[in-house]
Design an enzyme around this catalytic site. Structure first.
Site, PDB file in Angstrom:
ATOM      1  CB  SER A 169      -4.925 -13.657 -11.284  1.00  0.00           C
ATOM      2  OG  SER A 169      -5.925 -12.994 -10.543  1.00  0.00           O
ATOM      3  CG  HIS A 215      -2.109  -0.995   0.949  1.00  0.00           C
ATOM      4  ND1 HIS A 215      -3.178  -0.741   0.142  1.00  0.00           N
ATOM      5  CD2 HIS A 215      -2.264  -2.263   1.395  1.00  0.00           C
ATOM      6  CE1 HIS A 215      -3.980  -1.804   0.117  1.00  0.00           C
ATOM      7  NE2 HIS A 215      -3.437  -2.749   0.863  1.00  0.00           N
ATOM      8  CE1 TYR A 226      -5.134  -1.359  -3.399  1.00  0.00           C
ATOM      9  CE2 TYR A 226      -6.134   0.313  -4.787  1.00  0.00           C
ATOM     10  CZ  TYR A 226      -5.026  -0.408  -4.395  1.00  0.00           C
ATOM     11  OH  TYR A 226      -3.812  -0.175  -4.980  1.00  0.00           O
ATOM     12  CG  ASP A 284       1.165   0.470  -5.535  1.00  0.00           C
ATOM     13  OD1 ASP A 284       0.343   0.806  -4.644  1.00  0.00           O
ATOM     14  OD2 ASP A 284       0.904  -0.376  -6.416  1.00  0.00           O
ATOM     15  N   GLY A 310      -4.494 -12.419  -4.518  1.00  0.00           N
ATOM     16  CA  GLY A 310      -3.505 -11.396  -4.164  1.00  0.00           C
ATOM     17  C   GLY A 310      -2.162 -11.604  -4.847  1.00  0.00           C
ATOM     18  CG  LEU A 311      -0.382 -14.869  -5.317  1.00  0.00           C
ATOM     19  CD1 LEU A 311      -0.123 -16.361  -5.503  1.00  0.00           C
ATOM     20  CD2 LEU A 311       0.733 -14.240  -4.486  1.00  0.00           C
ATOM     21  CG  ASP A 369      -0.435  -5.635  -8.421  1.00  0.00           C
ATOM     22  OD1 ASP A 369       0.460  -5.498  -7.570  1.00  0.00           O
ATOM     23  OD2 ASP A 369      -1.640  -5.706  -8.142  1.00  0.00           O
TER      24      ASP A 369
HETATM   25  C1  GLA Z   1      -3.017  -4.325  -5.075  1.00  0.00           C
HETATM   26  C2  GLA Z   1      -2.833  -3.193  -6.070  1.00  0.00           C
HETATM   27  C3  GLA Z   1      -1.396  -2.662  -6.032  1.00  0.00           C
HETATM   28  C4  GLA Z   1      -0.984  -2.332  -4.583  1.00  0.00           C
HETATM   29  C5  GLA Z   1      -1.319  -3.482  -3.640  1.00  0.00           C
HETATM   30  C6  GLA Z   1      -1.071  -3.129  -2.198  1.00  0.00           C
HETATM   31  O1  GLA Z   1      -2.244  -5.433  -5.439  1.00  0.00           O
HETATM   32  O2  GLA Z   1      -3.114  -3.619  -7.392  1.00  0.00           O
HETATM   33  O3  GLA Z   1      -1.273  -1.543  -6.867  1.00  0.00           O
HETATM   34  O4  GLA Z   1      -1.564  -1.139  -4.169  1.00  0.00           O
HETATM   35  O5  GLA Z   1      -2.661  -3.898  -3.778  1.00  0.00           O
HETATM   36  O6  GLA Z   1       0.292  -2.931  -1.971  1.00  0.00           O
END
Ligand code: GLA
Length: 395
Positions: free
Chosen positions: A128, A36, A229, A38, A125-126, A179
């Site tokens: 996709s 959190h 988010y 970026d 959370g990877l 990501d």
């Molecule tokens: C998701 C978002 C990223 C980042 C993370 C938290 O993966 O796509 O941009 O903010 O959450 O670090």
């Protein structure tokens, strides 16, 4: 599935011959530390995985995109002249959204048959979705450049930016750049140190001296679209606006040091906003410390910083939840664990742990058993293999 089998499946679905078939792939990522940060112009430290999206494709002579996923029934069709009309469809919007954004940026989008195969677990959370977006962007940009006689390789940083824009404008998620950047620019056996303020980056060798990175999937699906988010993002903006009033030269939270926060934190009256901001600024400092520790071969210190990152995400940023916290608590009970934290957006998804190689079997057995006993959910574990960023796979 192997590429050969995927091509066979493609031919079963779309018919025709192998002539003109091309293959593109882009990976998911695990973020080691820097969560959190970026979208606050801060630092992140993800690694691209071997788990990826693979696209088997062949151009068509008409205006149709026909999309199929190996794990879903049914073919989705889209007209390349009406790419803005498919928002919110149950599957295919990430792909069509990327085509739409590239088209708006002057790329030629051609009709095509497309088979998608994802080995990145969905909603875990990877990343996709970034794997789908970046592979799709790379594919359309490659074909467009060929058509227009442009011989330079596709600019992968631009692909990451356009993929992020598609997620904002088409999927409605106000995500940061981490990501898509990791999926586009990752490198095998390395993690990627990225400064999200100016997109300067460095690949750092992942030398863990006999330790493994283990990803634990809580199998509690997170939904990024969920308002939380975007809510965290606006709380950060609110906190930054207050700090900027005292430090007008600052452009983002990533510019602000812990000492500067300490000097000005009395200005932030909302206690929740202060905790959000404290997480971001302390997490940025942890990323720098963690990279220094890794470069010095001090993996125990790297692990401590991962633990501190999770605790801050749990207490100050409040994006963990019962499943992630349980997984981390159980992991930390295993003696060969150097550090464990949630990875990605949070509210479910995966944790990442550094584990002594000879404790990995015990880790999977014990954490698996105890997590399931406490949550009633069967978890999955992946001993991480890092991989390269998006590319065409030449046949
Ligand atoms: C998701 C978002 C990223 C980042 C993370 C938290 O993966 O796509 O941009 O903010 O959450 O670090």
């Amino acid at each position: 599935m192997e590429i050969k089998e995927l091509i066979k499946e493609f031919l079963n679905i779309f018919g025709g011959s192998e002539d003109g078939i091309r293959v593109f792939a882009s990976p998911g990522r695990v973020n080691l530390i820097g969560e959190h940060t970026d979208y606050n112009g801060g630092y992140v430290f993800p690694a691209a995985l071997k788990m990826k999206t693979t696209i088997i494709m062949r151009k068509r002579d008409d205006n149709l995109l026909r999309l199929k996923a190996t794990d879903l029934d049914g073919i989705v069709e889209a007209d390349i002249n009406k790419l803005d009309c498919y928002k919110g469809i149950p599957w295919g919007d990430y792909q069509i959204g990327v085509a739409y954004i590239l088209q708006n940026h002057g790329y030629d989008i051609c009709g095509a048959d497309l088979l998608y195969d994802d080995t990145v677990p969905h909603g875990g959370g990877l990343s996709s979705s970034a794997a789908i977006e970046v592979s799709t962007a790379l594919m359309f940009a490659t074909l467009s450049n060929e058509k227009n006689g442009i011989s330079e390789p596709v600019d992968m940083i631009e692909m990451a930016k356009l993929a992020q824009q598609a997620e904002h404008e088409y999927a409605g998620v106000n995500c940061g750049i981490m990501d898509q950047f990791a999926s586009a620019m990752g490198k095998e056996n390395h993690a990627l140190f990225l400064d999200c303020k100016d997109l300067s980056y460095k690949h750092v060798p992942l030398e863990l001296n006999g330790r493994k990175i283990v990803i634990s999937n809580t199998n509690k699906k997170h939904s990024l679209g969920a308002s939380k988010y975007n809510e965290r993002r606006s709380q950060c903006e609110e906190g930054f606006a207050v700090l900027k009033s005292a430090m007008p030269e600052k452009t983002c939270l990533g510019d602000i040091t812990l000492q500067e926060l300490e000097a000005h934190k009395h200005l932030i009256k909302d206690e929740i906003v202060l905790r959000r901001v404290s997480h971001v600024i302390s997490e940025d400092a942890r990323v720098l410390d963690a990279i220094a520790a890794l470069e010095a071969g001090d993996i125990p210190r790297f692990g401590e910083l991962m633990n501190a990152s999770h605790d801050s995400l749990r207490d100050d940023y409040e994006v963990t939840g019962f499943e992630l916290d349980t997984m981390v608590e159980e992991a930390r009970k295993i003696s060969g664990v150097l550090g464990s934290r949630m990875t990605g957006a949070g509210f479910g998804g995966c944790t990442v742990s550094i584990v002594e190689s000879d404790s990995v079997d015990e880790f999977i057995a014990e954490v698996g058993k105890n997590y399931e006993a406490k949550t009633g959910i069967k978890p999955d574990f992946y001993v991480t293999e890092t991989g390269d960023g998006g590319k065409e796979i030449l046949l």
